[in-house]
Write an enzyme that holds these catalytic residues in place. Structure first.
Site, PDB file in Angstrom:
ATOM      1  N   ASP A  79       0.889  -0.795   0.049  1.00 28.79           N
ATOM      2  CA  ASP A  79       0.318  -0.174  -0.278  1.00 28.79           C
ATOM      3  C   ASP A  79       0.743   0.971  -0.227  1.00 28.79           C
ATOM      4  OD1 ASP A  79      -2.337  -1.638   0.369  1.00 28.79           O
ATOM      5  OD2 ASP A  79      -2.816  -1.424   2.384  1.00 28.79           O
ATOM      6  N   LYS A  99      -5.962  -7.690  -0.354  1.00 29.60           N
ATOM      7  CA  LYS A  99      -7.332  -8.559   0.149  1.00 29.60           C
ATOM      8  C   LYS A  99      -7.537  -9.657   0.749  1.00 29.60           C
ATOM      9  CE  LYS A  99     -10.892  -5.595  -2.577  1.00 29.60           C
ATOM     10  NZ  LYS A  99     -11.250  -5.247  -1.595  1.00 29.60           N
ATOM     11  N   ASN A 152     -19.221  -5.829  -0.655  1.00 31.82           N
ATOM     12  CA  ASN A 152     -20.285  -5.118  -0.026  1.00 31.82           C
ATOM     13  C   ASN A 152     -21.477  -4.417  -0.759  1.00 31.82           C
ATOM     14  OD1 ASN A 152     -18.587  -3.242  -1.929  1.00 31.82           O
ATOM     15  ND2 ASN A 152     -17.259  -3.764  -1.525  1.00 31.82           N
ATOM     16  N   SER A 200     -23.560   0.929   7.946  1.00 28.29           N
ATOM     17  CA  SER A 200     -24.944   0.209   8.395  1.00 28.29           C
ATOM     18  C   SER A 200     -24.809  -1.009   9.124  1.00 28.29           C
ATOM     19  CB  SER A 200     -26.254   0.268   7.207  1.00 28.29           C
ATOM     20  OG  SER A 200     -25.773   1.724   7.613  1.00 28.29           O
ATOM     21  N   GLY A 201     -23.727  -1.990   9.104  1.00 32.33           N
ATOM     22  CA  GLY A 201     -23.722  -3.607   9.636  1.00 32.33           C
ATOM     23  C   GLY A 201     -23.933  -3.904   8.388  1.00 32.33           C
ATOM     24  N   THR A 232     -10.697   1.486   5.105  1.00 29.52           N
ATOM     25  CA  THR A 232      -9.218   1.367   4.337  1.00 29.52           C
ATOM     26  C   THR A 232      -9.677   0.337   4.812  1.00 29.52           C
ATOM     27  OG1 THR A 232      -8.082   2.852   3.696  1.00 29.52           O
ATOM     28  CG2 THR A 232      -7.460   0.989   2.581  1.00 29.52           C
ATOM     29  N   ASP A 247     -12.103  -6.582   4.877  1.00 28.98           N
ATOM     30  CA  ASP A 247     -11.051  -7.377   4.481  1.00 28.98           C
ATOM     31  C   ASP A 247     -11.300  -8.179   6.424  1.00 28.98           C
ATOM     32  OD1 ASP A 247     -11.284  -7.608   1.889  1.00 28.98           O
ATOM     33  OD2 ASP A 247      -9.400  -5.902   3.015  1.00 28.98           O
TER      34      ASP A 247
END
Length: 323
Positions: free
Chosen positions: A28, A55, A200, A240-241, A266, A270
């Site tokens: 990164d 990931k 997601n 929001s879970g 970020t 993961d």
């Protein structure tokens, strides 16, 4: 299937890893700014650092920090970033027996810009990750077949992920598939080979063609994914879970999470996946809903610090009630 002992106990290389990840390692390159730049704009940032991401490795590191015996099947470049990455995996007590190095490509990188609200934009160059191949997977068959849970994503070649999922299912290993980065034309086999299909909201949108912005729309998208052959679908919704839907209980259920002040989101997804893999491997008698509540909590901890793996909590940092 080999016994995997107690989570958190130091383990020998010959012991079977309970959580095996077939996936990516990325270096990164992170810039912190007050806001995200517009197209064609140059702005000043206030901090830069190099960290460890990707990931696959992220998910593996989070599982290991919770106490899982973990191994990763991956490929990095024969370069300084690759050497540093192998050392990072070892420091996180992850087996690197099947961490390969290649001279044909550089270690994968992710260029990340994070604003003051913790929002980010990311560009990845997969590099060596795309060179993980069928021969590499066959060499790792022993560790894959003895796992309790195997995780895959799409930062390596889809063909390699598909082969790994097939190998795991053939051995009766539970599979956790994270279709990220998402592909609109995802091979239909990914749905049927996934014990748990976890994405997601933006990935769910790409996969289904339907907007996902809240638990209700997430539930509708999950229904579409379930109809494609998944056993269990989990769609994460950030603050929001998440929403869960399964063949056994085909009614969407929203599992909220606690509100926290996000510093850097970020790698939060993961963290969630790694935590879920840990609970699937070591607490199989928990309800899936309870596993997701605990995974939500751990991911929420991770967004309260900067960096990706550097923000992931260890077991010792978390409430005993989670274990």
């Amino acid at each position: 299937m080999a016994a995997c002992g107690e989570p958190g106990r130091p383990w020998q290389e010959e012991e079977a890893a309970a959580v095996v990840v077939v996936g990516s390692c990325m270096t990164d390159l992170v810039s912190l700014t007050s806001r995200l730049p517009k197209t064609g704009e140059t702005i000043h940032g206030h901090e830069f650092f190099i960290g460890f991401g990707g990931k696959g490795a992220n998910q593996c590191v989070q599982a290991a920090r919770l106490g899982a015996k973990a191994a990763i099947v991956c490929k990095v470049g024969n370069d300084s970033f690759g050497n540093d990455y192998i050392e990072n995996l070892k420091q996180n007590h992850i087996s690197t027996e099947f961490t390969y190095q290649t001279r044909d490509a550089a270690t994968g990188t992710a260029s990340i810009i994070v604003n003051n609200e913790g929002q980010n934009i990311i560009v990845i160059v997969a590099g060596a990750n795309l060179f993980l191949n069928s021969e590499d997977l066959k060499k790792a068959a022993s560790v894959i077949s003895r796992a309790k849970v195997m995780i895959c994503q799409l930062e390596i070649s889809p063909a390699a992920s598909l082969e790994a999922l097939t190998m795991a299912r053939r051995s009766g290993v539970k599979t956790l598939f994270n279709p990220a980065p998402a592909m609109a034309d995802l091979d239909p086999q990914f749905y049927t080979l996934s014990s748990i299909f976890c994405c997601n909201e933006s990935e769910a949108e790409i996969l289904t063609g339907h907007a996902v912005s809240d638990p209700t729309t997430a539930g509708k998208a999950a229904m579409i994914l379930l109809e494609r052959g998944c056993q269990v679908v989990v769609i994460t919704l950030g603050a929001s879970g998440c929403v869960i839907l399964s063949q056994a209980e085909p009614v969407p259920k929203h599992i909220p999470t606690e509100a926290v002040k996000a510093v850097d989101t970020t790698g939060a997804g993961d963290s969630f996946v790694g935590a879920l893999a840990f609970y699937l491997a070591y607490y199989p008698n928990l309800s899936l809903e309870e596993m997701l509540k605990r995974s939500n909590f751990i991911a929420a901890v991770s967004v309260q610090a900067t960096g990706t793996q550097s923000s992931y909590p260890y077991k010792k940092d978390l409430p005993l009630a989670l274990f």
